[in-house]
Design a protein around this motif. Structure first.
Motif, PDB file in Angstrom:
ATOM      1  N   UNK A  12       0.793  -1.262   0.097  1.00  0.00           N
ATOM      2  CA  UNK A  12      -0.004   0.011  -0.017  1.00  0.00           C
ATOM      3  C   UNK A  12       0.920   1.259  -0.079  1.00  0.00           C
ATOM      4  N   UNK A  13       1.995   1.124   0.736  1.00  0.00           N
ATOM      5  CA  UNK A  13       3.021   2.303   0.707  1.00  0.00           C
ATOM      6  C   UNK A  13       3.642   2.669  -0.500  1.00  0.00           C
ATOM      7  N   UNK A  14       4.016   1.516  -1.365  1.00  0.00           N
ATOM      8  CA  UNK A  14       4.932   1.776  -2.447  1.00  0.00           C
ATOM      9  C   UNK A  14       3.998   1.923  -3.742  1.00  0.00           C
ATOM     10  N   UNK A  15       2.666   1.533  -3.699  1.00  0.00           N
ATOM     11  CA  UNK A  15       1.683   1.509  -4.739  1.00  0.00           C
ATOM     12  C   UNK A  15       1.760   2.900  -5.509  1.00  0.00           C
ATOM     13  N   UNK A  16       1.544   3.801  -4.813  1.00  0.00           N
ATOM     14  CA  UNK A  16       1.541   5.243  -5.660  1.00  0.00           C
ATOM     15  C   UNK A  16       2.602   5.924  -6.127  1.00  0.00           C
ATOM     16  N   UNK A  17       3.945   5.269  -5.877  1.00  0.00           N
ATOM     17  CA  UNK A  17       5.087   5.687  -6.524  1.00  0.00           C
ATOM     18  C   UNK A  17       5.548   4.598  -7.475  1.00  0.00           C
ATOM     19  N   UNK A  19       3.029   2.325  -9.330  1.00  0.00           N
ATOM     20  CA  UNK A  19       2.114   1.974 -10.656  1.00  0.00           C
ATOM     21  C   UNK A  19       2.017   3.394 -11.784  1.00  0.00           C
ATOM     22  N   UNK A  20       2.137   2.781 -12.792  1.00  0.00           N
ATOM     23  CA  UNK A  20       2.149   3.799 -14.161  1.00  0.00           C
ATOM     24  C   UNK A  20       3.736   4.006 -14.369  1.00  0.00           C
ATOM     25  N   UNK A  21       4.719   3.613 -13.590  1.00  0.00           N
ATOM     26  CA  UNK A  21       5.805   3.777 -13.849  1.00  0.00           C
ATOM     27  C   UNK A  21       6.505   2.720 -14.853  1.00  0.00           C
ATOM     28  N   UNK A  22       7.438   3.287 -15.571  1.00  0.00           N
ATOM     29  CA  UNK A  22       8.114   2.282 -16.539  1.00  0.00           C
ATOM     30  C   UNK A  22       9.524   1.984 -15.948  1.00  0.00           C
ATOM     31  N   UNK A  23       9.879   0.632 -15.878  1.00  0.00           N
ATOM     32  CA  UNK A  23      11.020   0.304 -15.315  1.00  0.00           C
ATOM     33  C   UNK A  23      12.229   0.489 -16.710  1.00  0.00           C
ATOM     34  N   UNK A  24      13.058   1.243 -16.207  1.00  0.00           N
ATOM     35  CA  UNK A  24      14.069   1.621 -17.458  1.00  0.00           C
ATOM     36  C   UNK A  24      15.592   0.693 -17.193  1.00  0.00           C
ATOM     37  N   UNK A  25      15.849   0.227 -15.886  1.00  0.00           N
ATOM     38  CA  UNK A  25      16.784  -0.688 -15.696  1.00  0.00           C
ATOM     39  C   UNK A  25      16.512  -1.645 -14.468  1.00  0.00           C
ATOM     40  N   UNK A  57      -0.084 -13.719  -0.552  1.00  0.00           N
ATOM     41  CA  UNK A  57       0.579 -14.482   0.478  1.00  0.00           C
ATOM     42  C   UNK A  57       1.383 -13.272   1.004  1.00  0.00           C
ATOM     43  N   UNK A  58       2.715 -13.721   1.208  1.00  0.00           N
ATOM     44  CA  UNK A  58       3.850 -12.868   1.703  1.00  0.00           C
ATOM     45  C   UNK A  58       4.747 -12.443   0.344  1.00  0.00           C
ATOM     46  N   UNK A  59       4.280 -12.535  -1.072  1.00  0.00           N
ATOM     47  CA  UNK A  59       4.781 -12.154  -2.253  1.00  0.00           C
ATOM     48  C   UNK A  59       4.178 -10.658  -2.568  1.00  0.00           C
ATOM     49  N   UNK A  60       5.318  -9.716  -2.742  1.00  0.00           N
ATOM     50  CA  UNK A  60       5.094  -8.586  -3.380  1.00  0.00           C
ATOM     51  C   UNK A  60       4.766  -8.795  -5.041  1.00  0.00           C
ATOM     52  N   UNK A  61       3.736  -8.462  -5.674  1.00  0.00           N
ATOM     53  CA  UNK A  61       3.632  -8.728  -7.104  1.00  0.00           C
ATOM     54  C   UNK A  61       3.446  -7.388  -7.811  1.00  0.00           C
ATOM     55  N   UNK A  62       4.426  -7.600  -8.822  1.00  0.00           N
ATOM     56  CA  UNK A  62       4.345  -6.135  -9.588  1.00  0.00           C
ATOM     57  C   UNK A  62       3.905  -6.725 -11.009  1.00  0.00           C
ATOM     58  N   UNK A  63       2.595  -5.976 -11.371  1.00  0.00           N
ATOM     59  CA  UNK A  63       1.956  -6.621 -12.546  1.00  0.00           C
ATOM     60  C   UNK A  63       2.338  -5.507 -13.601  1.00  0.00           C
TER      61      UNK A  63
END
Ligand SMILES: [Zn+2]
Length: 271
Positions: A12-17, A19-25, A57-63
């Motif tokens: 919940x804390x990381x989501x706003x920063x 979601x919508x961002x592109x991974x460049x490296x 479960x205890x996994x953080x999932x980046x979709x």
């Protein structure tokens, strides 16, 4: 080790920063913690946009925007941090993600048990995990079925991620106390009342812990307040908040376990 409420808080804390961002490296300084391999994971995720950040479960999932998923498991000592401009990098950085807005996310892990896994098939990658205890489908009847099938002591059974996903040592002890059940009771000995109480206890303790942003017990996970609300975990020798009897520390299935010997009286109750 972070459990469901701590991982949910991180998401919940990381989501706003994120979601919508592109991974460049994407880089990892400890290849062994990346699956299937570091080059394969890098090829798959660099250039992709993050469409959602969730938890299983205890996994953080980046979709990701091509349907792929990146899973991060913090295990014993992992944590996510943001690089801060002008400040030295924190210790034990194992992996980094650079985003298209200039942010850099860090995976720090002193003990190196954490894992980063890329998959195109989230369902297959998480097929061995039990149900989410806060989801609608997790009913008392479902829990009853899982307990009756297994015929194991309650404590190790509740810790088993293939039975119920997300519980660890802290919230298992807390839920068993709330339900008035001794951790060594066999799962198939519970009657319907016991099962309903345990179901309610698991949900109540997880919801409270999420509202408290999880439990901070050491440097690995700061920022939660649930430690102030714990009823048995880590309170050996202190009086039970319900009956005043000193809390006892036991060892059950190699795990430190905390109980009130009076409130959790060792037998499944009739009725
Ligand atoms: Zn008590």
């Amino acid at each position: 080790m972070p459990e469901l409420p701590e991982v949910e808080t991180i998401v919940r804390t990381c989501r706003p920063r994120l979601v919508g961002r592109r991974i460049v490296a994407f880089h990892s300084r400890w290849r062994k913690n990346v699956a299937p391999t570091l080059p394969a994971a890098r090829r798959a995720i660099v250039g992709r946009r993050i469409t959602a950040l969730t938890r299983r479960a205890k996994f953080i999932v980046f979709r990701l925007d091509d349907g792929g998923c990146l899973l991060v498991h913090l295990r014993m000592s992992g944590r996510l941090e943001w690089a801060k401009n002008g400040l030295p990098e924190p210790r034990h950085v194992r992996a980094t993600w650079d985003l298209d807005d200039g942010q850099r996310l860090l995976f720090c892990d002193a003990r190196k048990f954490g894992r980063i896994l890329y998959t195109r098939d989230l369902a297959a990658a998480t097929a061995d995990l039990g149900p989410e205890p806060l989801e609608r489908g997790f009913t008392p009847a479902k829990l009853g079925h899982l307990l009756q099938q297994r015929r194991r002591q309650l404590k190790p059974l509740l810790l088993d991620q293939s039975v119920i996903a997300g519980l660890g040592n802290i919230y298992t002890d807390e839920a068993l106390f709330l339900a008035g059940l001794h951790p060594t009771i066999r799962s198939d000995a519970l009657n319907e009342t016991n099962i309903r109480r345990l179901h309610q206890a698991i949900r109540d303790v997880l919801r409270l812990a999420i509202r408290q942003h999880g439990t901070s017990l050491d440097w690995i996970y700061p920022g939660g307040w649930m430690q102030e609300r714990l009823l048995v975990y880590g309170r050996a020798g202190e009086p039970c908040r319900r009956c005043g009897t000193p809390i006892v520390a036991l060892r059950i299935a190699q795990r430190g376990t905390h109980i009130c010997p009076r409130c959790q009286n060792g037998v499944a109750q009739r009725g």
